[in-house]
Design an enzyme around this catalytic site. Sequence first.
Site, short mmCIF file in Angstrom:
data_model
loop_
_atom_site.label_atom_id
_atom_site.label_comp_id
_atom_site.label_asym_id
_atom_site.label_seq_id
_atom_site.Cartn_x
_atom_site.Cartn_y
_atom_site.Cartn_z
N ASP A 129 -2.17 -5.44 3.00
CA ASP A 129 -2.36 -5.80 4.42
C ASP A 129 -3.22 -7.05 4.60
OD1 ASP A 129 -0.79 -3.75 5.33
OD2 ASP A 129 -2.44 -2.34 5.59
N GLU A 141 0.79 -1.23 0.00
CA GLU A 141 0.00 0.00 0.00
C GLU A 141 0.83 1.28 0.00
OE1 GLU A 141 -2.69 -2.80 2.45
OE2 GLU A 141 -0.57 -2.56 2.07
N HIS A 189 -5.17 -11.88 12.53
CA HIS A 189 -5.53 -12.70 13.68
C HIS A 189 -4.63 -12.55 14.89
CE1 HIS A 189 -8.65 -14.53 11.35
NE2 HIS A 189 -7.80 -14.92 10.42
N GLU A 207 -9.74 -5.08 4.17
CA GLU A 207 -9.41 -3.94 3.31
C GLU A 207 -8.20 -4.24 2.44
OE1 GLU A 207 -10.88 -0.62 2.96
OE2 GLU A 207 -12.49 -1.91 3.65
N TYR A 257 0.86 -6.10 12.64
CA TYR A 257 -0.24 -5.35 12.01
C TYR A 257 -1.21 -4.83 13.06
CZ TYR A 257 -3.69 -4.02 8.55
OH TYR A 257 -4.55 -3.29 7.78
N ASP A 314 -5.90 -8.03 6.05
CA ASP A 314 -7.28 -7.94 6.53
C ASP A 314 -8.22 -7.74 5.36
OD1 ASP A 314 -6.71 -5.36 5.80
OD2 ASP A 314 -7.15 -4.44 7.73
N ARG A 320 -4.41 -3.42 12.72
CA ARG A 320 -5.87 -3.54 12.61
C ARG A 320 -6.23 -5.00 12.81
NH1 ARG A 320 -4.84 0.38 8.63
NH2 ARG A 320 -5.88 2.37 9.05
#
Length: 920
Positions: free
Chosen positions: A80, A7, A343, A84, A296, A82, A298
């Site tokens: 990432d 990103e 996770h 998103e 990470y 997740d 989030r």
Amino acid sequence: MPVVVVESPAKAKTINKYLGSDYTVLASYGHVRDLPPKDGSVDTDHDFEMKWEIANDSRKHVAAIAEALKSDNALILATDPDREGEAISWHLKEALTKRRSIKKDTAVSRVTFNAITQAAVTEAMKNPREIDAPLVEAYLARRALDYLVGFNLSPVLWRKLPGARSAGRVQSVCLRLIVERETEIEAFNPREYWQVKALLSTPRGQEYEARLTLLGGKKLDRFDIADATQAEMAVHAITTRALKVDSVEAKPGSRNPSAPFMTSTLQQEASRKFGMGARACMNAAQRLYEAGHITYMRTDGIDMAPEAVSACRDAIADRYGKDYVPSSPRIYKNKAKNAQEAHECIRPTDMTKDAASLKLREDDQRKLYDLIWKRTLAAQMEGARLERTTVEIRSEDGEVGLRATGQVVLFDGFLRVYEEGRDDVTDEDDNRLPQIMQGEPANFGKQSLQDQFVKAAEKGGDIEASGGMRRSGSAVMADKAPVLATQSHTQPPPRYTEATLVKRMEELGIGRPSTYASVITTIQDREYVRKEQNRLFPEDKGRIVTIFLLNFFRTYVGYEFTAELENELDEVSAGEMDYKALLEKFWRDFSAAISETSELRISEVLDVLDDALAPQLYPPREDGSDPRICPKCGQGRLHLKTSRTGGFVGCGNYPECTYTRPIAGEGADGEEKLLGMDGEDEIWLKAGRFGPYVQRGEPTPENKKPPRASLPKKGGAYLPGWSPDDVNLEKAVTLLTLPRVVGAHPEGGEIKSNLGRFGPYIMHQRPDEEKPVYVNLKEFQEVFEIGMNHAVELLAEKRANPGRGRGSAAKAIKELGDHPDGGKIAVFEGRYGPYVKWEKVNATLPKDVEPADLSMEKALELIAEKAAKKGGTKKKAPAKSTAKKAAPKKTAAKTTAKKTTTAKKAPAKKTAAKKDDGEG
């Protein structure tokens, strides 16, 4: 050579170091596509087809990736881990396929890693997979829902409620929480009660406090001592009796550490300990993650990788000894149902490195990393062992009883490193007790409770003394013994902080880790909510929007409905539900509600809201008069009205009567209040569109705009001593002296001081100047106190350094000398860190370069690189000064790609890893 896409450029730079020259690492700069903000982007008539558009500032990034794929026919999507991140990978694949940059023989794979470390990145490259289709479908469903709610509900608000800006699927529910909490506070009726305590002493002279728990042989409940008379009787009952220790009970206890951080708990703790907002917390965490310092950020997971647990236990033993390492690792189970984010918990990637060893420059990053490091370490440490002691004291006749509680920490365990913050008050048993023996007398202590009495008595008026007692309306104390009774009142529920709001949203199942920060930020940006002293207050605009939604769209701001919708979206991400069926069910009922409300007139909407808010807007008056009769003119009736800045109550006799007040009801902050008389003028405290203000007199035909002055604020909060509750006649008159004439300037014209949008300032205009010169003052009080000498000096300095905005001219922290092409080179301290400046070229110093160590050679290299990115300057930097020459335009994208990221840097606002969902 495969093309790897992440990103952000910071993340790309770090990963490029790990992968080396065998890979081309590029940055997408977040999402590359989104739904155009126009009707039809989600086509409800054609199976919810979504029409995507590449943003203008994303086109060059997609083009750079496409250019790199011309020679490297393998694409690795490493966004990432997740939902998103999965969506960004899907968008990239779709956009590149549409451009025909991805061909039939192009190998496209997806890799994820929870930390940007060499081991994690290398391992991820060995385990590629396909894009997770159910996870993408869950994203598509969320994005479609947010679009359908925001794009269809917001226009209804614009038409029916002037000043309302928008509504969103999750933000409206979040706003409802804040508004309903404020309503609870306003409806709360405090109840008085009294607490009695005594200062006692052991036969060995050690003193301790005990509180009254038994009176007249009966156990006391909270409200049993209801007034000062009963409190005085209780104090007398204690002082006239001999006391002894009836029992001493010591129980062993323990405290275990909290689980490692996930997104919500990190935001809560950062708010408690540092007052850090959710957005600021996530921005700092993002930078720590991209630098490879933490995993990470989030996530709704709290479990820790086995190798991280081992490293953590080793670090504990090394720093604190083996006694602090439990016999077996602590295992934390995730409570989140069907968690769809990354996770693992949020933890340091290297437990041996504390905040000091990382030498982080930014204060927010340093504090947040220290918090994460300590919490992670504590989560694997031995528990604290305590001894909790309860001492019961009784009179010989059994009429009076007191209790003392305390605890002793026998082994500190994890408390040596970290203790979680609390939103509530400290527990009573946090005190230490001296050694107390059963059966021994409990004598009165020799120390005085005078200081505590005076502090408590200040709230209750004058202090009186008679009958061996000193008393006020809020405290009673015996003269001959240290026994004190203090008045208390039950308290309303506290206003939400960002931390407690996140906690409540999590409890209700509203939103997900990636949404909390954006949702809370959105309702503040839209001026539905303001934050003062870390507490969230609903603005009148936010109240009106919430009441409107509750009356016309109650289902869609319902807590259970929103939580159930989140669960259904989780089912989509697990592949257990079709996302288009979910959208169909939602749209069928929602579109019908939109159609019904669209037919209503504004007057009809206001009548419904007026009735709904009537108990709050028009509470009964003490004199029994009609609460809807205007208190100013005595003739007009009060009505709910709206404006661009929100709702308010106004007199129906307008314009003959100009009475207005906030919708919080009579007696609320900002209601009209006569402060007193200054000569023949009435001095009023009033509420306006832009907040409370003071005013001299009332408007007349001759003086339609009487003098006014807003109450001073800084950062949205009132300055200490200047809230509406604090403003008295003297302060109001002082404010109304502004603008103040400081004096006549030696070069002609007057110097004046005043309060403006950006705080206190002075201004002056010479006869030869077209515009006045403004200089901001550092302290609020200076606006009333600054003298001529200082004012003239500040104005002279500003004129000598024009064009620096509201600040003074920047000063170089190091001068390096002249550039080979002419012009000075110097190092300055900037908002985002130190930078080297030459002519119009500003080049930020790398994090590993200290300003004091910067050489001329390195400075020329940085300037040349920056100039090349900007497309050159008027003066050409010498080639020998640069590390590499700028590439020709045809191969610029590819050349820069192989170095780190993309050919041209995007605006700063696009460096965010992605857009959080949950916004309307």
